[in-house]
Design an enzyme around this catalytic site. Structure first.
Site, short mmCIF file in Angstrom:
data_model
loop_
_atom_site.label_atom_id
_atom_site.label_comp_id
_atom_site.label_asym_id
_atom_site.label_seq_id
_atom_site.Cartn_x
_atom_site.Cartn_y
_atom_site.Cartn_z
N GLN A 121 56.66 55.32 84.16
CA GLN A 121 57.00 53.85 84.46
C GLN A 121 57.31 52.97 83.34
O GLN A 121 56.38 53.12 82.68
CB GLN A 121 56.37 53.25 85.52
CG GLN A 121 56.68 53.87 87.18
CD GLN A 121 55.63 55.27 87.38
OE1 GLN A 121 54.71 54.93 86.77
NE2 GLN A 121 56.29 56.08 87.81
N GLY B 89 51.60 62.73 86.00
CA GLY B 89 52.19 64.13 85.86
C GLY B 89 53.52 64.22 86.33
O GLY B 89 54.12 65.19 85.53
N ALA B 90 53.98 63.52 87.33
CA ALA B 90 55.39 63.79 87.57
C ALA B 90 56.50 62.57 87.20
O ALA B 90 57.59 62.92 86.99
CB ALA B 90 55.37 63.94 89.34
N SER B 91 55.82 61.34 86.86
CA SER B 91 56.92 60.49 86.40
C SER B 91 56.40 59.50 85.37
O SER B 91 55.11 59.75 85.28
CB SER B 91 57.22 59.65 87.94
OG SER B 91 56.07 58.92 88.33
N GLU C 39 54.91 50.90 92.31
CA GLU C 39 53.72 50.99 91.80
C GLU C 39 53.59 50.40 90.38
O GLU C 39 52.55 49.76 89.80
CB GLU C 39 53.36 52.68 91.61
CG GLU C 39 52.12 52.91 90.95
CD GLU C 39 51.75 54.66 90.79
OE1 GLU C 39 51.11 54.92 90.21
OE2 GLU C 39 52.65 55.21 91.58
#
Length: 532
Positions: free
Chosen positions: A184, A180-182, A143
């Protein structure tokens, strides 16, 4: 006569909803002989025709996958209404799921993906030759790479990219994304750093309109557990551990406005309704202390194999911030341009931003509520954003400046306007070391553009058939994990053909050649349409 558009559809199946991105590009049978070398060396031009979205996230259907048809049908209808009926059979469709689906157990995830593919095949005429490739969950790292492609495509990073022999320049933009979770990070190190970190890079290969390949060696990493919401959960757990031995039920939280009281899960608690014996967070509005307490969440002390390190023990190539400018999307944009922004705000700079955050977080919660509640539209959402804003601001600042090491000002501090960058500055390469973005050409940024760029680029007949378009590990030859975009092979060599029509004739009749109109969508936006 109107353009002969070719179409493509990508469903971005995120954690909170799914968006259908409908792209188009011009399908020509030849490239005229009078096209300039520069035209032929450019990438194909895509245009975003429409975006349609639905809620909630597709992962909510994991326990009842047969409902996926009803869920997707409004998006399908929107795509079919936009694309001419005769073009539907030649229009590829992709469903790419991200964060929410990554958390779904393997068996229900596979069932939902299979049901999605079966529904699309049975109820639409879109081009869907391979369920496994077209309907899938993509890793965070992938992503991020798609986002890096999209950002550089729109901002002109591929037009200005160079790879000098001395390793001094690599002018693509770095890309940052936080959900919210990760979170990059993706960037192309200079040639010197790329040579040192060869095994830790990804190879990205595109193809230009003339059929020649262009390659980029890119560092990409995704930090699961370092997105804004999960970081908040870790922070609250740390608060609980810190105060668990002092016998108090009320835990001071410097990352919330003064007087705001919540449960550990974020539910509001009235002063006269605190359940006895239950722990409650109460805001103290001390942003400097908030920065101090969120810093350990980076885990900068984690074991790292070599330097330099980012955070959580992740080794990375050194970043030359005099050359590589970073853009940030998603939470990077919302945290800088949501609660703390006002009409007429200047472009982002850290000094002004911290001043706004300090002022906001030091206010009493009752005062903040009085400013929000009269706005009947989305008042509940605005209150939630205000409740979370101080923590998210501190987390973003720590990730950027302490974790990644982004300079707090431009390296060229002699410039009197160093903290007041404009869109024109960005166009001219004077972008600050970090800048949040949301819209380019008036269109909301999406990583899906990067994926569609790979698809369209992969359909152009190559001048070297041994170089497939796609992304994969940076190894000699074609890596085992190489994500190929385009035909698995071309039927005959195409070197030496004078025009794309000749190449098409030699490559076989079933292949459609994309020689794309060069004026559809310029890579670099004008200052009047670029929104920072």
């Amino acid at each position: 006569m109107g353009r002969d558009w070719q179409w493509g559809v990508i469903f971005d199946a995120g954690s909170s909803g799914t968006r259908a991105h409908i792209y188009k590009w011009t399908n020509e049978s030849t490239v005229p002989h009078d096209h300039s070398t520069k035209d032929l060396a450019s990438l194909p031009k895509l245009k975003l025709a429409k975006v349609e979205k639905t809620r909630p996230g597709i992962s909510e259907l994991a326990d009842h996958p047969t409902d996926v048809g009803d869920y997707l049908q409004p998006l399908i209808d929107a795509a079919m209404a936009e694309i001419p009926a005769k073009k539907i059979p030649d229009t590829p469709i992709f469903v790419m799921a991200t964060a929410g689906m990554r958390l779904v157990p393997e068996a229900p995830r596979a069932a939902l993906l299979q049901q999605t593919c079966e529904y699309l095949r049975q109820n639409t005429r879109f081009h869907l030759p391979d369920c496994e490739r077209h309907i899938r969950v993509i890793p965070g790292e992938t992503e991020g790479l798609y986002g890096w492609l999209a950002a550089n495509y729109l901002l002109g990073g591929f037009d200005q990219a160079t790879d000098a022999d001395d390793g001094a320049r690599q002018d693509t933009y770095g890309f940052l994304d936080m959900g919210g979770a990760s979170t990059q990070i993706v960037f192309a190190p200079n040639a010197t750093e790329a040579a040192v970190h060869w095994d830790n890079l990804k190879l990205v290969r595109l193809r230009n309109v003339g059929g020649a390949a262009s390659e980029y060696k890119v560092f990409s990493d995704s930090f699961l557990g370092f997105g804004a919401n999960v970081a908040r959960q870790r922070y609250v757990e740390a608060l609980e551990d810190r105060y668990s031995t002092n016998g108090t039920d009320v835990l001071p939280d410097p990352c919330m406005p003064k007087g705001l009281r919540t449960t550990f899960t974020g539910d509001l608690v009235a002063l006269d309704a605190i359940p006895p014996g239950e722990h409650t967070l109460v805001g103290t509005g001390d942003f400097e202390e908030c920065l101090n307490q969120t810093y350990p969440l980076l885990r900068k002390d984690a074991l790292c194999e070599d330097s330099p390190c980012l955070f959580n023990g992740q080794h990375a190539p050194a970043i030359d911030f005099d050359v590589t400018r970073f853009v940030g999307v998603s939470e990077y944009w919302h945290v800088t341009h949501g609660v703390f922004s006002s009409p007429g705000d200047k472009p982002y700079d850290l000094a002004s931003y911290k001043e706004n955050v300090d002022h906001f977080c030091g206010q009493d919660w009752a005062e903040i509520q009085r400013g929000i509640l009269p706005r009947k539209k989305d008042s509940a959402r605005k209150l939630q954003d205000a409740q979370d804003a101080c923590f998210k601001a501190s987390w973003m600042i720590n990730v950027l400046y302490k974790g990644i090491g982004v300079p707090m000002t431009l390296s060229d501090t002699s410039r009197p306007d160093a903290l007041n960058e404009t869109a024109q500055d960005a166009q001219e390469g004077n972008l600050d070391a970090f800048m949040p973005i949301n819209k380019i050409h008036g269109t909301e940024f999406s990583w899906t553009l990067g994926a569609m760029l790979l698809y369209v680029s992969g359909q152009i007949l190559p001048t070297d058939a041994s170089l497939p378009v796609g992304i994969g590990s940076n190894v000699a030859g074609i890596a085992a994990d190489f994500e190929r975009w385009g035909p698995s092979q071309w039927t005959t060599p195409v070197d030496g053909a004078d025009t794309i029509s000749e190449k098409a004739a030699r490559a076989g009749p079933r292949l459609v050649v994309m020689a794309l109109a060069l004026e559809v969508w310029p890579h670099v936006a004008s200052a009047s349409t670029l929104e920072w």
